[in-house]
Design an enzyme around this catalytic site. Structure first.
Site, PDB file in Angstrom:
ATOM      1  N   SER A 184       0.843  -1.192   0.000  1.00 43.38           N
ATOM      2  CA  SER A 184       0.000   0.000   0.000  1.00 43.38           C
ATOM      3  C   SER A 184       0.883   1.250   0.000  1.00 43.38           C
ATOM      4  O   SER A 184       1.640   1.458  -0.938  1.00 43.38           O
ATOM      5  CB  SER A 184      -0.960  -0.042   1.194  1.00 43.38           C
ATOM      6  N   HIS A 192      -7.952  -5.263  -0.751  1.00 44.92           N
ATOM      7  CA  HIS A 192      -6.685  -4.566  -0.514  1.00 44.92           C
ATOM      8  C   HIS A 192      -5.643  -5.464   0.130  1.00 44.92           C
ATOM      9  O   HIS A 192      -4.457  -5.134   0.146  1.00 44.92           O
ATOM     10  CB  HIS A 192      -6.926  -3.330   0.351  1.00 44.92           C
TER      11      HIS A 192
END
Length: 730
Positions: A585, A700
Site C-alpha cells: 500500500s 486490498h
C-alpha cells in the site's frame, strides 16, 4: 472505544500497512536523493486502458503476465514446500481465538482449511478460559456464500444493546470478494438468523452507527441527488441520514449534508451511563482534518463539537469526553495542550451549554513515547502506548477529580496491546508478542491489577538460534531512525546474509515487534535475516514523527529507509546483492521510490498493492482522500514535487534496475490495481525485468481467503529466494 461505533475506522484503513507477516556501501555524495527531472517524455496515455479494472484488454494483459510469472515461480522446487508450510501456518488449529465479550459469551471469527470463508461463533466465558472451549456456530460464511452464490468476505459486525434490554442488535458487514464496498444486514444473535424485514443496505462504501434499538445513522452512496453524485471524489459518502425501523432506506431523514469536495462523512455514537446515545458525525475535510458534529436530542440544528480539527475522540469515561491531539491546542483562558496529549472535559456540561467546558490533561507521553490506542472497560481507562517502539499498557481511573495511572505487568521488549475492552464489561483481554515470542493472551482485572495468562501459542519455529537487536541509523538530516534486526546468533558479519527489509512510513501507523510464523518458518529458517524499519511517516513517536514526512517533506521518509539499508550493510549484516525489500500500500509506494531512487542498493523488491502513479493517484478510487499525506497534483508546487517522486514517471530508460515483483488484486477498490499494472507495463515497454501477480479476488489484502493468502506468501518467498539465495529455476 467506549461503544463509539466509529465507522471512521474505514478512514484509517484507507492506507493500511498490511505488514506482511514476513514483513554497498557506495559513495552517494554525488547521487541526488531525488531525480532532478521526471521522465515525462513517454506517453502515459498508452497505459490508460489498464485503469479499466475489468476491461477485456486490461485483463488479457493481466492474465498473460500472471501466467508468465507463475510459470517461473511455481516450477521452482522450493515453491511447493513453502506453500505447504504457509498452508500449515494459516490452517493451524493452534491459534488464539481473539474475540469480544457480550453477556458472558465470547464471540470469535474463525477461519481454517475447512471453513475457508470463516465461522462467526461463540462460547461461554468460562469455556473460553479453558484449554478446550466448546464453540457454537453463529453464522457460517461458507454456507452463506454457497447459498447466495457470492464470494462473501466477512468484514465485521456492529452490535448494540440498549440499556436494560436483553437482546443485542447487530449489523453484519459482507464484501463480495474482499472489496471495501459492502452490504450490511441486520442479524439476530439469539436466533442466529438474519432479521426478516430488518435493516439492510445496498453495496457501497458506507458507515453505520446504532442510534437506538430502532434507529441507525447511515452514510452511504444515495445515488444522484439533484443530478449530483452523493459520493465525494474519494468515493466516500458525504450525506448522513437517520433511518427509522419500518421505513424504506430512501425515506431516511437527512441530518447532515456536506459537500462532494470533502473526503467523506461517517456517523459515530457514544452511549452514556444512563443509556442515552449521543448522535454525532465526523466530517473529514481531508485525511487528517475533521469537523465533529452533534445532533441534539431535541431535534434542533446540528452543533459542532468544540474540539480541534486535528484531534480524535476516544469515548466517554466517568462522564469525561476523551480525545487525543494531533496538534497543539491553545484553549482560551485555560492554557495550552501539546500534540500527542490525551485530554478530557465533562460531557454533560457540553451537552447542556453547547460550549467548551474546562479541559483537563489526562496523559502526556514522555519523549520517545506515543499513545497508540485508548480503550474503556467498566472499571478502568486503558491506554496502549509505544515506549521507544516497544508496546506497553497502562490502566487508570478518575479519582477525586485526578487521573491516576499504573503500568500493567506484561513482558518487556515486545508489543503489548489491548485485545478486548468494553465499557459494558469488566472482563479485559490483553495480548503480548515479540519477534521470537508467540502471541499470548492475558486476562486483566482492573480492580486488583492482576494479570493472568489465559492462552499462549506454541512456537511455529525454533527461536533458539536467533537474536533480536534494536539499532539506530542516522538519516540524511541527522535524525536517528530506530530499526529491529532478527538474525541467527552465529551470523557472519561479512555481507553474505540474505536479508529482507520491511517498511511502511505513512499515515501515523506504527510498526511494532510482532511474531510471524511466516517470517520465522519461511525466511529465517531458510537462512535469511529480517529487518523492520521504524521510519518517519509512521506513528512510532507520535504525531510529530508522522507529520515530519508530509507532502513536500516526504523525502525524509525515503532518506530514513535508505539510511537503515546502508546501516545494515555497513554493519556487515548484508550487501546489495543479498538485500531485498518489501512493503504494501503506502509501503508499496516506498518500494517504488526505492526502486527508482536507489536501484543500486538492493537486488529484490516485493511491491504489494502499491501506489505508483503519483500524478493520477487522486483520480483513482480512494486516492483523493490521501492528498493530505502526499500532496495535490493539481497544485503546481506540489505537482512539481510529485513529478520527482512518482515511481511510474521516474523510470530511467538508461538505468539498470533489479527485477521487481508486483503483487496486487483486481478487487482492490482502495488502491487501484492500475498503479502496479501501469508501472509493470512501462518496464515491459523498456524491456526491464519484472514479475507480476494480480489476484482476481482479495481486496486490498490481495488475498480473499486463507488458501490464497498462503499462495501469495509462498510466491513472494520463492521470488526472494531466487533473487537473494540463488536458484536453478532462473
Amino acid at each position: 472505544m467506549n461503544k463509539i461505533i466509529l465507522s471512521a475506522a474505514i478512514l484509517l484503513a484507507g492506507a493500511c500497512t498490511a505488514q506482511d507477516d514476513t514483513s554497498i556501501m557506495t559513495n552517494t555524495a554525488d547521487t541526488p536523493s531525488v531525480s532532478s527531472k521526471a521522465d515525462l517524455s513517454f506517453s502515459s496515455d498508452a497505459h490508460l486502458f489498464l485503469e479499466e479494472v475489468e476491461g477485456d484488454k486490461a485483463l488479457e494483459w493481466v492474465k498473460g503476465e500472471n501466467e508468465r510469472s507463475l510459470a517461473r515461480l511455481k516450477t521452482d522446487p522450493r515453491f511447493a514446500a513453502l506453500e505447504k508450510d504457509a498452508l500449515d501456518i494459516v490452517n493451524a488449529k493452534e491459534r488464539i481465538p481473539y474475540g469480544s465479550v457480550r453477556d458472558g459469551f465470547v464471540y470469535n471469527f474463525w477461519q481454517d482449511e475447512t471453513n475457508v470463508r470463516g465461522l462467526w461463533r461463540k462460547t461461554t466465558l468460562e469455556s473460553y478460559k479453558s484449554d478446550t472451549p466448546v464453540w457454537e456456530t453463529v453464522l457460517d460464511f461458507d454456507a452463506l456464500a454457497k447459498a447466495e452464490d457470492k464470494n462473501w468476505v466477512f468484514k465485521g459486525s456492529n452490535c448494540f444493546k440498549p440499556k436494560n434490554a436483553t437482546q443485542w442488535k447487530c449489523m453484519v458487514s459482507l464484501s463480495d470478494g474482499g472489496k471495501d464496498a459492502v452490504i450490511q444486514r441486520e442479524f439476530d444473535l439469539a436466533s442466529k438468523t438474519f432479521v426478516e424485514g430488518g435493516f439492510a443496505t445496498h453495496e457501497a462504501k458506507q458507515g453505520i452507527a446504532w442510534a437506538g434499538a430502532d434507529t441507525l445513522l447511515v452514510a452511504t452512496d444515495w445515488g444522484d441527488v439533484d443530478g449530483v453524485a452523493s459520493v465525494t471524489e474519494s468515493g466516500y459518502p458525504y450525506i448522513l441520514k437517520r433511518w427509522t425501523r419500518g421505513t424504506p432506506l430512501n425515506e431516511a431523514q437527512t441530518i447532515l449534508q456536506s459537500s462532494p469536495t470533502v473526503m467523506g462523512v461517517w456517523p459515530m455514537t457514544f452511549e452514556l451511563e444512563d443509556g442515552r446515545v449521543i448522535q454525532s458525525a465526523m466530517e473529514a475535510e481531508s485525511f487528517f482534518s475533521f469537523n465533529y458534529w452533534l445532533f441534539p436530542e431535541d431535534g434542533s440544528e446540528a452543533v459542532k463539537w468544540p474540539i480541534p480539527k486535528k484531534s480524535t475522540p476516544q469515548g466517554v469515561y466517568a462522564g469525561q469526553f476523551l480525545l487525543t491531539l494531533e496538534a497543539d491546542w491553545d484553549v482560551e483562558g485555560q492554557g495550552s495542550f501539546k500534540q500527542g496529549d490525551l485530554v478530557a472535559f465533562e460531557v454533560n456540561a457540553f451537552l447542556e451549554s453547547k460550549t467548551l467546558p474546562s479541559v483537563s490533561l489526562v496523559m502526556r507521553p514522555k519523549e520517545r513515547q506515543a499513545i497508540g490506542s485508548v480503550s474503556l472497560s467498566k472499571d478502568a481507562l486503558l491506554i496502549s502506548y509505544n515506549d521507544n517502539v516497544a508496546g506497553k499498557v497502562m490502566s487508570g481511573d478518575l479519582v477525586d477529580g485526578e487521573w491516576t495511572f499504573s503500568p500493567v505487568a506484561l513482558p518487556d521488549n515486545g508489543n503489548a496491546g489491548i485485545a478486548f475492552a468494553s465499557k459494558d464489561e469488566s472482563d479485559v483481554f490483553l495480548n503480548y508478542e515479540g519477534f521470537l515470542n508467540p502471541d499470548s493472551l492475558y486476562a486483566f482485572d482492573a480492580k486488583s491489577g492482576e494479570v493472568t495468562l489465559l492462552k499462549s501459542l506454541p512456537p511455529k519455529f525454533d527461536a533458539s538460534p536467533y537474536v533480536v537487536e534494536q539499532f539506530e541509523s542516522t538519516s540524511k538530516d541527522g535524525t536517528k531512525v530506530p530499526y529491529f534486526v532478527v538474525r541467527a546468533k552465529d551470523t557472519a558479519m561479512d555481507g553474505s546474509t540474505p536479508t529482507l527489509l520491511y517498511g511502511y512510513g505513512g499515515f501515523q501507523i506504527s510498526l511494532n515487534p510482532s511474531y510471524s510464523a511466516f517470517t520465522g518458518k519461511l525466511w529465517l529458517d531458510n537462512g535469511g535475516a529480517y529487518v523492520l524499519a521504524n521510519i518517519r511517516g509512521g506513528g512510532e513517536f507520535g504525531p510529530a514523527w508522522h507529520q515530519a514526512g508530509l507532502k513536500l517533506k516526504r523525502q525524509v521518509v525515503y532518506d530514513d529507509f535508505i539510511s537503515v539499508a546502508e546501516d545494515i550493510i555497513g554493519k556487515g549484516l548484508t550487501s546489495p546483492s543479498k538485500l531485498g525489500i518489501m512493503g504494501g500500500s503506502n509501503g508499496g509506494l516506498l518500494m517504488g521510490v526505492m526502486f527508482t531512487q536507489r536501484p543500486d542498493l538492493f537486488s529484490a523488491v516485493v511491491c504489494q498493492v502499491p501506489l505508483l502513479d503519483m500524478l493520477r493517484y487522486h483520480t483513482m478510487l480512494a486516492g483523493a482522500s490521501w492528498m493530505d499525506e502526499y500532496g495535490d497534483p493539481d497544485v503546481p508546487e506540489e505537482r512539481e514535487w510529485l513529478e520527482k517522486l512518482s515511481p511510474y514517471h521516474n523510470i530511467d530508460p538508461s538505468m539498470e534496475y533489479p527485477e521487481i515483483f508486483f503483487v496486487t488484486s483486481t478487487k482492490d477498490d482502495r488502491v487501484h490495481p492500475a498503479h502496479a499494472r501501469k508501472m509493470a507495463h512501462r518496464l515491459q515497454d523498456l524491456e526491464k525485468p519484472f514479475l507480476y501477480y494480480e489476484n482476481i479476488d482479495g481486496g486490498h489484502s490481495a488475498a480473499a481467503n486463507l488458501k490464497e493468502s498462503a499462495n501469495r506468501r509462498a510466491l513472494e518467498m520463492t521470488y526472494l529466494m531466487q533473487k537473494l539465495m540463488g536458484s536453478s529455476a532462473e
